[in-house]
Enzyme design. Structure first.
Site: not given
Ligand code: THU
Length: 143
Positions: A55, A57, A66, A68, A99, A102
């Protein structure tokens, strides 16, 4: 354990644990200063190539990508479009479920039987097929 060279080509057959180990390794690269929640993903495509992602941010939170989707975008931009299986791991004690955004992105490049290995921080995982996680995805109907 299977080895992957710099082009993503695998030497040896890949197990779910191999994929989870790759996801675990790339999780170290996660840029998560806002949530503190690091995620790693690894996927293998039908052409035998493996792609990993973490991920990334952003201070404008909605711009966060994310793990994925990072891996999927890497795969597609390298010409690999058919995802055979995906591993996801985080530092959570519970299994890391992708999520909904994704899953919708996966719907373009996974088939109903694509395997998802969703791990907890200890590397224990549950296995789902893509259709179990997203039985219905958004589709455009032109008529
Ligand atoms: N996140 C992911 O990388 N994958 C997911 O499927 C759910 C959330 C990350 C996004 C963000 O940087 C952190 O998790 C908190 O939401």
């Amino acid at each position: 354990m299977a080895e992957v060279d710099s082009t993503g080509i695998i030497n040896g057959s890949i197990t779910p644990d191999d994929l989870i180990q790759m996801a675990l390794k790339v999780k170290n690269n996660a840029y998560a200063p806002y949530s503190g929640f690091k995620v790693g993903a690894a996927l293998i495509c039908d052409d035998g190539r493996v792609y990993t992602g973490c991920n990334v941010e952003n201070l404008s939170y909605g711009a966060t990508i994310c793990a994925e989707r990072t891996a999927i975008v890497k795969a597609v931009s390298c010409g690999s479009r058919k995802i055979r299986s995906v591993a996801v791991i985080s530092d959570s004690q519970t299994y890391t479920i992708p999520c909904a955004i994704c899953l919708q992105v996966m719907s373009e490049f996974c088939n109903p039987d694509t395997k998802l290995y969703l791990a907890n921080k200890n590397g224990q995982y549950v296995e789902y097929t893509f259709k179990e996680l997203l039985p219905h995805s958004f589709k455009l109907h032109n008529e």
